[in-house]
Design a protein around this motif. Structure first.
Motif, mmCIF file in Angstrom:
data_model
loop_
_atom_site.group_PDB
_atom_site.id
_atom_site.type_symbol
_atom_site.label_atom_id
_atom_site.label_comp_id
_atom_site.label_asym_id
_atom_site.label_seq_id
_atom_site.Cartn_x
_atom_site.Cartn_y
_atom_site.Cartn_z
ATOM 1 N N SER A 18 -9.436 -27.572 -49.080
ATOM 2 C CA SER A 18 -9.380 -26.004 -49.455
ATOM 3 C C SER A 18 -10.620 -25.563 -49.657
ATOM 4 N N ASP A 21 -11.327 -24.018 -53.189
ATOM 5 C CA ASP A 21 -11.569 -25.007 -54.248
ATOM 6 C C ASP A 21 -13.136 -25.826 -54.058
ATOM 7 N N SER A 24 -15.702 -23.128 -55.368
ATOM 8 C CA SER A 24 -15.499 -23.061 -56.846
ATOM 9 C C SER A 24 -16.216 -24.488 -57.248
ATOM 10 N N HIS A 113 -13.055 -29.389 -64.097
ATOM 11 C CA HIS A 113 -12.669 -29.066 -62.927
ATOM 12 C C HIS A 113 -11.839 -30.253 -62.028
ATOM 13 N N ASP A 137 -10.604 -33.149 -54.968
ATOM 14 C CA ASP A 137 -10.227 -33.544 -53.526
ATOM 15 C C ASP A 137 -10.771 -34.680 -52.930
#
Length: 150
Positions: A18, A21, A24, A113, A137
């Motif tokens: 992503s 993501d 971020s 996070h 991830d």
């Protein structure tokens, strides 16, 4: 004949699941988004050897402006291999290391996070505090805090 000279390292590329993501996450570490783009077309496939491809990328820069990460999310062709959960002694490019001011504070924020500490934050002599973390991830990131000599 003069030898070709290396000028600089431009960036390290990381394929992510992503893009939003990943942006971020790396923004939380302290990198700055320089820009986003879509890469596609015959020329791109000739560079990568993948043929027809459609990739969304983001370029992230360190605060000093000397280092960059190119984050890539492949929309096509599909991803065929996943090395994110490989142990740290696996062959190939495995992690990126960042030097930070306050490793404990940053680890605390990154855990919020969804990141996980791989082992523990350790002290190397009187020089550094070091740790590895995995982003939610699965990306492996190294963090280092240089300790003062006082």
């Amino acid at each position: 004949m003069e030898k070709n000279k290396l000028l600089r390292m431009d960036n390290v590329s990381i394929v992510v699941e992503s893009l939003d993501d990943a942006i971020s996450f790396f923004t939380e570490i302290g990198l700055k988004l320089e820009g986003r783009a879509t890469i596609e077309g015959e020329w791109a496939g000739r560079v990568t050897g993948l043929g027809s491809q459609h990739v969304d990328i983001a370029m992230m820069a360190t605060p000093d402006g000397h280092s960059r990460l190119e984050l890539s999310q492949f929309l096509s062709p599909p991803i065929i291999s996943d090395h994110r959960n490989a142990p740290v002694n696996s062959l190939g490019y495995l992690r990126v290391m960042f030097t930070v001011e306050d490793i404990d504070e940053l680890v605390s924020r990154l855990i919020k996070h969804g990141a996980q500490l791989v082992g523990e934050v350790v002290r190397y002599e009187n020089s550094y505090k070091l740790c590895y973390i995995r982003a939610k991830d699965g990306l492996l990131i190294g963090l280092a805090e240089q300790l003062s000599n006082s």
